[in-house]
Design an enzyme around this catalytic site. Structure first.
Site, mmCIF file in Angstrom:
data_model
loop_
_atom_site.group_PDB
_atom_site.id
_atom_site.type_symbol
_atom_site.label_atom_id
_atom_site.label_comp_id
_atom_site.label_asym_id
_atom_site.label_seq_id
_atom_site.Cartn_x
_atom_site.Cartn_y
_atom_site.Cartn_z
ATOM 1 C CG ASP A 1 -1.543 0.916 1.805
ATOM 2 O OD1 ASP A 1 -2.304 1.491 0.052
ATOM 3 O OD2 ASP A 1 -1.974 2.116 2.778
ATOM 4 C CG ASP B 1 -1.345 8.770 2.139
ATOM 5 O OD1 ASP B 1 -0.546 8.682 2.680
ATOM 6 O OD2 ASP B 1 -1.676 9.398 1.149
#
Length: 336
Positions: A22, A24
């Site tokens: 992932d 952010d």
């Protein structure tokens, strides 16, 4: 009673052949890299691990995301290492409608480009005879686009959405995400979209198809999208604490919604994860000893921000909760 955490004798980056990262809260926070991320990912690559950067955000093209990552000195990032929910939803739509079909676009270039790469033609009006509605986040989406989509869905067109994250992080704080815009259309039509992004499985399938890997590991900071998504896809996961979910959130996670591994940051990719040995209200992991007293867990170790300390805390909390339904609180002085 087991701790619920898996263990390894070798670093995760030598145990799994693909990291689904992932973005952010894991690799960067807003415009800036998470401290130590580039170095940890470089070492993971040297250990033989492929890196795929996956995101629910459909507002940017893979090239734009890759340029951002290269600017943050992430190791040898290629455009093909980026996999977005827009690419995943474009794949779903292309499989569902005839090649060359018109689709009603609710979004920007981050969604338009992968749709066109799949041979679909993007239009903005129901009058242009689209055969499906495809929605992804863009900051310029307004009432007219949402209304046109609502009219098309009420006319019977199938509705696809890149993701349903209700919020998205920005440098100024949390802002409405694509899920908030999806909810607007849902309220107007009573319909529900077919969703591609985390925690649904299509984004994970798209990542393996594009990047490869037979034994992937999902790495994320959010239990509700990253970890739930890994569980839905049958993929092991590493939860890190550089983004949304906190130590207390992980401790409170119910069975069936828990990560496979935990670490403070991406350095956990390059560590072995020792067994958690349980003994009543105590748990030991390597040099770390966690103890539960009066509903609070404390830890004794030379390095309270070590993976061993975190594993001892989480393993003990899960064991006590599963054995007696006790909700444990983590001593706030232990972790940031």
């Amino acid at each position: 009673m087991t701790s619920g955490l898996a263990s390894t004798s070798a670093p995760l980056s030598a145990t799994y052949d693909l990291a689904m990262l992932d973005l952010d809260g894991v690799v960067y926070v807003g415009p800036d890299a998470v401290e130590g991320a580039a170095q940890s990912l470089q070492l993971a690559r040297e250990n033989g691990m492929r890196l795929a950067y996956i995101t629910n955000n459909a507002s940017r093209t893979p090239r734009e995301v890759a340029e951002h990552l290269r600017g943050l000195s992430m190791p040898d990032v290629k455009d093909g290492d980026i996999v977005t929910s827009a690419q995943a939803v474009a794949h779903l739509v292309a499989d569902a409608v005839p090649s060359g079909s018109a689709v009603l676009l609710v979004g920007g270039d981050g969604l338009r480009v992968p749709l066109e790469e799949r041979g679909l033609r993007c239009v903005t009006s129901l009058d242009d005879a689209p055969v499906a509605v495809v929605q992804g986040f863009h900051p310029d989406i307004g009432w007219r686009q949402l209304s046109e989509a609502s009219f098309a869905i009420q006319a019977g067109l199938p509705w696809f959405a890149s993701n349903t994250d209700m919020t998205m992080p920005t440098p100024r704080g949390m802002a409405p995400g694509n899920g908030s815009l999806v909810q607007t259309i849902r309220s107007a039509t009573g319909a529900n979209p077919i969703v591609a992004g985390k925690p649904e499985q299509p984004l994970f399938d798209e990542t393996v198809e594009r990047v490869g890997g037979a034994h992937p590991l999902m790495v994320g900071d959010r239990l509700d999208t990253d970890i739930d998504g890994a569980i839905n896809a049958g993929v092991d996961s590493l939860a890190v604490l550089t983004g949304v979910s906190s130590v207390q959130d992980i401790v409170d996670a119910a069975p069936g919604r828990r990560p496979t591994f935990v670490s403070f940051d991406l350095s956990g990719l390059n560590e072995s994860h020792s067994d958690v040995v349980l003994d009543g209200d105590r748990a030991r992991c390597g040099e770390a000893l966690a103890t539960a007293r009066h509903g609070t867990i404390t830890v004794e170790t030379a390095d309270r921000r070590s993976t061993e300390a975190l594993r001892a805390i989480v393993g003990l909390a899960w064991s006590l909760r599963d054995g007696s339904d006790l909700r444990m609180t983590v001593d706030g002085t232990l972790v940031a």
